[in-house]
Structures are given as structure tokens and as C-alpha cells.
Design an enzyme around this catalytic site. Sequence first.
Site, mmCIF file in Angstrom:
data_model
loop_
_atom_site.group_PDB
_atom_site.id
_atom_site.type_symbol
_atom_site.label_atom_id
_atom_site.label_comp_id
_atom_site.label_asym_id
_atom_site.label_seq_id
_atom_site.Cartn_x
_atom_site.Cartn_y
_atom_site.Cartn_z
ATOM 1 N N GLU A 56 0.833 -1.213 0.000
ATOM 2 C CA GLU A 56 0.000 0.000 0.000
ATOM 3 C C GLU A 56 0.862 1.254 0.000
ATOM 4 O O GLU A 56 1.724 1.425 0.893
ATOM 5 C CB GLU A 56 -0.915 -0.016 1.237
ATOM 6 C CG GLU A 56 -1.891 1.151 1.255
ATOM 7 C CD GLU A 56 -2.870 1.085 2.433
ATOM 8 O OE1 GLU A 56 -2.893 0.074 3.152
ATOM 9 O OE2 GLU A 56 -3.593 2.078 2.612
ATOM 10 N N LYS A 103 -6.677 -0.726 11.826
ATOM 11 C CA LYS A 103 -6.141 -1.101 10.503
ATOM 12 C C LYS A 103 -4.892 -0.260 10.216
ATOM 13 O O LYS A 103 -3.897 -0.764 9.710
ATOM 14 C CB LYS A 103 -7.220 -0.887 9.430
ATOM 15 C CG LYS A 103 -6.832 -1.333 8.027
ATOM 16 C CD LYS A 103 -6.112 -0.275 7.230
ATOM 17 C CE LYS A 103 -5.842 -0.744 5.821
ATOM 18 N NZ LYS A 103 -4.872 0.101 5.113
ATOM 19 N N ASP A 128 4.268 -14.692 11.545
ATOM 20 C CA ASP A 128 2.936 -15.160 11.157
ATOM 21 C C ASP A 128 1.917 -14.024 11.293
ATOM 22 O O ASP A 128 1.416 -13.762 12.387
ATOM 23 C CB ASP A 128 2.576 -16.352 12.054
ATOM 24 C CG ASP A 128 1.249 -16.980 11.702
ATOM 25 O OD1 ASP A 128 0.438 -16.335 11.016
ATOM 26 O OD2 ASP A 128 1.013 -18.124 12.128
ATOM 27 N N HIS A 167 -1.694 10.563 1.001
ATOM 28 C CA HIS A 167 -1.893 9.218 0.463
ATOM 29 C C HIS A 167 -1.867 9.253 -1.058
ATOM 30 O O HIS A 167 -1.178 8.475 -1.715
ATOM 31 C CB HIS A 167 -3.219 8.666 0.984
ATOM 32 C CG HIS A 167 -3.471 7.246 0.589
ATOM 33 N ND1 HIS A 167 -2.681 6.209 1.027
ATOM 34 C CD2 HIS A 167 -4.412 6.694 -0.215
ATOM 35 C CE1 HIS A 167 -3.129 5.082 0.511
ATOM 36 N NE2 HIS A 167 -4.183 5.352 -0.251
HETATM 37 P P1 HMG Z 1 4.904 15.282 3.684
HETATM 38 O O1 HMG Z 1 4.788 16.267 4.777
HETATM 39 O O2 HMG Z 1 4.438 15.670 2.332
HETATM 40 O O3 HMG Z 1 6.385 14.749 3.611
HETATM 41 O O4 HMG Z 1 4.119 13.977 4.164
HETATM 42 P P2 HMG Z 1 7.716 15.552 3.313
HETATM 43 O O5 HMG Z 1 7.890 15.601 1.820
HETATM 44 O O6 HMG Z 1 7.720 16.850 4.081
HETATM 45 O O7 HMG Z 1 8.824 14.580 3.951
HETATM 46 C C1 HMG Z 1 8.907 14.359 5.342
HETATM 47 C C2 HMG Z 1 9.363 12.951 5.609
HETATM 48 O O8 HMG Z 1 8.281 12.058 5.254
HETATM 49 C C3 HMG Z 1 10.535 12.477 4.767
HETATM 50 O O9 HMG Z 1 11.760 12.854 5.355
HETATM 51 C C4 HMG Z 1 10.330 10.995 4.824
HETATM 52 O O10 HMG Z 1 10.717 10.475 6.081
HETATM 53 C C5 HMG Z 1 8.825 10.861 4.663
HETATM 54 P P3 HMG Z 1 13.105 12.851 4.417
HETATM 55 O O11 HMG Z 1 13.264 11.477 3.832
HETATM 56 O O12 HMG Z 1 12.841 13.880 3.325
HETATM 57 O O13 HMG Z 1 14.206 13.208 5.343
HETATM 58 N N1 HMG Z 1 8.481 10.823 3.235
HETATM 59 C C6 HMG Z 1 8.799 9.811 2.386
HETATM 60 N N2 HMG Z 1 9.495 8.676 2.567
HETATM 61 C C7 HMG Z 1 9.630 7.870 1.505
HETATM 62 N N3 HMG Z 1 9.131 8.151 0.278
HETATM 63 C C8 HMG Z 1 8.454 9.269 0.047
HETATM 64 C C9 HMG Z 1 8.267 10.170 1.124
HETATM 65 N N4 HMG Z 1 7.655 11.347 1.250
HETATM 66 C C10 HMG Z 1 7.781 11.733 2.540
HETATM 67 N N5 HMG Z 1 7.972 9.509 -1.167
HETATM 68 C C11 HMG Z 1 3.265 11.788 4.111
HETATM 69 C C12 HMG Z 1 3.791 12.948 3.284
HETATM 70 C C13 HMG Z 1 2.751 10.726 3.165
HETATM 71 C C14 HMG Z 1 4.408 11.213 4.955
HETATM 72 C C15 HMG Z 1 2.150 12.328 5.066
HETATM 73 O O14 HMG Z 1 1.171 12.955 4.299
HETATM 74 C C16 HMG Z 1 1.522 11.243 5.902
HETATM 75 O O15 HMG Z 1 2.063 10.799 6.895
HETATM 76 N N6 HMG Z 1 0.333 10.818 5.512
HETATM 77 C C17 HMG Z 1 -0.381 9.710 6.175
HETATM 78 C C18 HMG Z 1 -0.381 8.575 5.230
HETATM 79 C C19 HMG Z 1 -0.892 7.315 5.859
HETATM 80 O O16 HMG Z 1 -1.193 7.209 7.021
HETATM 81 N N7 HMG Z 1 -0.970 6.305 5.042
HETATM 82 C C20 HMG Z 1 -1.427 5.012 5.468
HETATM 83 C C21 HMG Z 1 -2.444 4.526 4.502
HETATM 84 S S1 HMG Z 1 -3.981 5.265 4.824
HETATM 85 C C22 HMG Z 1 -4.779 4.016 5.711
HETATM 86 O O17 HMG Z 1 -5.017 3.010 5.179
HETATM 87 C C23 HMG Z 1 -5.019 4.085 7.183
HETATM 88 C C24 HMG Z 1 -6.129 4.967 7.714
HETATM 89 O O18 HMG Z 1 -7.422 4.670 7.239
HETATM 90 C C25 HMG Z 1 -6.045 4.721 9.188
HETATM 91 C C26 HMG Z 1 -6.926 5.573 10.012
HETATM 92 O O19 HMG Z 1 -8.022 5.963 9.556
HETATM 93 O O20 HMG Z 1 -6.508 5.829 11.170
HETATM 94 C C27 HMG Z 1 -5.861 6.400 7.375
#
Ligand code: HMG
Length: 436
Positions: free
Chosen positions: A85, A281, A297, A394
Site C-alpha cells: 500500500e 487497521k 505469522d 496518500h
Molecule cells: P509530507 O509532509 O508531504 O512529507 O508527508 P515531506 O515531503 O515533508 O517529507 C517528510 C518525511 O516524510 C521524509 O523525510 C520521509 O521520512 C517521509 P526525508 O526522507 O525527506 O528526510 N516521506 C517519504 N518517505 C519515503 N518516500 C516518500 C516520502 N515522502 C515523505 N515519497 C506523508 C507525506 C505521506 C508522509 C504524510 O502525508 C503522511 O504521513 N500521511 C499519512 C499517510 C498514511 O497514514 N498512510 C497510510 C495509509 S492510509 C490508511 O489506510 C489508514 C487509515 O485509514 C487509518 C486511520 O483511519 O486511522 C488512514
Amino acid sequence: MGTSVNGFSKLSKEAKAKWVAEHYASNPEETLQLMKSFQQPGSEVQKVLDGFSENTVSNFVMPFSLAPNFVINGKVYCVPMVIEESSVVAAASASAKYWMERGGFNCEVLGTRKVGQLHFSWPGDASALLAAFPEIRQKLLEETAHLTRNMEKRGGGILDMELLDMTSMEPEYYQIRVNFETCDTMGANFINSVLEEIGMLLNDIFAEADGLQHQPGSATVIMAILSNFTPECIVRASVECPVEKLWDKNLGMEADCFAEKFAKAIRIAEIDSYRATTHNKGIFNGVDAVILATANDFRAIEACGHAFAARDGQYRSLSHCEVRDGIFRFWLDIPLAVGTVGGLTHLHPMAKCALDILGNPGATELMQIIAAVGLAQNFAAVRSLTTTGIQKGHMKMHLTNILNHLQASEAQVIAALDYFEDKKVSFSTVRAFLGR
Ligand code: HMG
């Protein structure tokens, strides 16, 4: 209508692939080519992978990613994660970096006790069975000593054994519940071997007692198996800092406002099962990814985690938050019966590599790492939900999937990544950008 088959398991791997392609695939030639392209015929790795399951015809590949900057109990880890994901690894990494600057994760193993069950029928007098049990227990402990000896040398083995009278729920039903310590192994094979031995010994005891075992209405062992519900094999991961230190330019609000909103979101997941399921989740996004990377597992971990979340009769959040006296505290209690030896942990070459990257931890250290990643993931998701909304981050991470799906050229991918840097990503906006 599908086609059935006899003796499928006896066919060669190639014959199995050919059979399924011919009978079930919409394009047999393409399917065979695809299956072939994901294999390494004749290699050591292929031999190992084929040994993991039955009727194998190809391999299913998943991304192996890294989340750096996890400071856990003062030690820095780079955590391998296997997940399909988008945005999960980015979120874990972002959270790890955020908390690295605020003291890192504190983790503590609260217990490592695992459970096995021997279910049996006893039609006789309950008081006679209860009175005889101390002697039976002694015999069972003595006669399983040959199986537990090595585990005892490592500091584990059988911790205790009790007889439970379950007849108020099911006539003649009793249970011997055995608690185990299995050290660095997940323990399933050890526990099941000991339980099956106990089952055989118990059958002998019943036969001696009334000579009627396996007859209708006689004392009979029904089954012997570990329980995947291990509420006492549990770890706590937590983060905390003064509320004002929560501030970060991406929050879009004052730190105290964020702290209150975040804590309320966690309370909602504590009281509402619909929200709790999605919330947990999110925690398992992180937990499962490390469980998979280390070849543990994930079905056992999921089953146990969800049973634990519902332990008081209602499904609730596994994580909790409090804001008190100017301190923000966020923590996760999660049962994790994992191993770092045995099972596939060292058989799967990439799992072995993952454990090596983690510094070859023991089971309790791995429990702490996994819990920290679960908490980090939860923090990132709930932070997004209570600030920007989840879709922004996301979908930003999902952009490459959409571009691949729309078969964008290399030049279009570069242009799209640049264009969507500060714009909302959706299937339709990307399609419009590509002029489709
Ligand atoms: P951002 O602020 O745009 O990130 O966040 P940034 O560009 O400022 O970068 C900050 C740091 O984020 C980076 O540091 C990385 O550590 C990481 P750096 O490497 O630059 O020193 N980072 C990345 N790492 C790898 N590849 C990338 C990348 N971009 C940033 N391309 C971010 C962007 C996605 C991190 C933020 O918007 C976030 O945390 N979003 C949440 C996303 C999430 O939770 N996804 C899970 C899936 S959704 C789900 O299924 C669960 C849910 O339903 C659960 C619930 O309801 O509780 C939501």
C-alpha cells in the site's frame, strides 16, 4: 463453470502451471509467460520458496522497503517493511523522523507468556477429576520433560498448567490450559508438540481409569493446540513530549489545538467500533509490514490483536492518548507473539536480511520495534486525518501507481511528479493532465 482435477498435487510444477493456464486463464500463453517471469528456475532461492507452500507454480513479489530514523529506547533502527500500500512506508518514516526530534519511542515488554490448550470430555464426577488433577499435572510435567528440556536450558518451557471446568457452557467439557515461555521462538511447533504429547498421556490416563477411551460417553481428548490469543505476550510503545514541542509547520494549527484534536480522535476510536476498526487497521499497516519482512505469522498477529482489541466485549482502539499538565502522551499496547529464530525467519533469504538490518534482535527486541512502527503509523495517519485529511499525502504517494495504470511515458511521469507537487492528486486530475 470451472474444471475439476484429480491428482493435481502429483503433477510437476510446469504441468500445474500449464493446466491452470489452459483451463482458467483468459490468455494461457500470457499467463504462462508471466508465471515464468517471476521465477528463478534452478536457483537455491527458488528451491527454498517452493518448500514454503504446496502446489506452487510461481512467486508473488512484494516491495521490500526501509523506514529509517526509528529511535527506540535510545537506539536508532532502519526498519525493513514489506507492504503493497502506498504512503505507509512514507508515513512511518515521517513519523519516525518527527519523533526522533522529540525523544524517540519508549518501548517496554510487559509479558512474554504464551498459551496452549488441551480440550477434553470427562463424563464422570467433576470433583473426582479436580481432586486427581495435582497428581495428573505432576505426571504430565514429568513425562513431557524430554520435550521441554532444551527450552528450559534457554530459560523457557512450561510455566504452569491449570484445569478449567467449562461444563456450565458445554456438557462434560474441560480444558487444561498450559502457559509457556518460548524465548526467541514464536513457539507454535514447540507448544503443539508438547500439547499433543500431553493429549496422548491424558488418553492413557483415561484408559487406565475406565478402559473406555474413544467410546461414546467416555473421557476423550478432543484436540490439543496452541491459542493465538496471547494477551500476556504484550508490549507497550509510547511517545511523549511537552505540548508546545508538537508544533510543526505542516500542522496548520497551534500545537495545543492539535494535541486536543488528536486526543479526541483517539477517544473516538476508543468508544466507536466502526472508527476503531479503521484506526487499528492503520496500526496494522505498520505492524504487518514488519511482521511480513521478518517472515513472522501475520494471521496469528492479526487474530490476536483484534481479539485483544475486543477483550472487554467491545472492539476498541489499541492506542491511547492523554494530554495532562502540558504533556502529550500517546501509547499503544499490543500483544505480539513473534520469533527471531525458527519458522521461516532464517529460511526466507529476505527475512534473514531484514533481521540482519535490524541487528539480529531477540524476540523481545523485535516486539518493541514492531510496536514502535505500529504506533508511528497510527500517529501519522491520525495526524493527517486531524490536519490536512488523509487523501493529500496518500494520493501524493499513490501518484506513481496511477501513472503506471494509465501507462504514462517516462517523460510524462517526470512532468506529472513536478506538476502535482502542490496539487491535489486524483484519478481524474491525473487523467486530465495526461490528456486522456
Ligand atoms: P509530507 O509532509 O508531504 O512529507 O508527508 P515531506 O515531503 O515533508 O517529507 C517528510 C518525511 O516524510 C521524509 O523525510 C520521509 O521520512 C517521509 P526525508 O526522507 O525527506 O528526510 N516521506 C517519504 N518517505 C519515503 N518516500 C516518500 C516520502 N515522502 C515523505 N515519497 C506523508 C507525506 C505521506 C508522509 C504524510 O502525508 C503522511 O504521513 N500521511 C499519512 C499517510 C498514511 O497514514 N498512510 C497510510 C495509509 S492510509 C490508511 O489506510 C489508514 C487509515 O485509514 C487509518 C486511520 O483511519 O486511522 C488512514
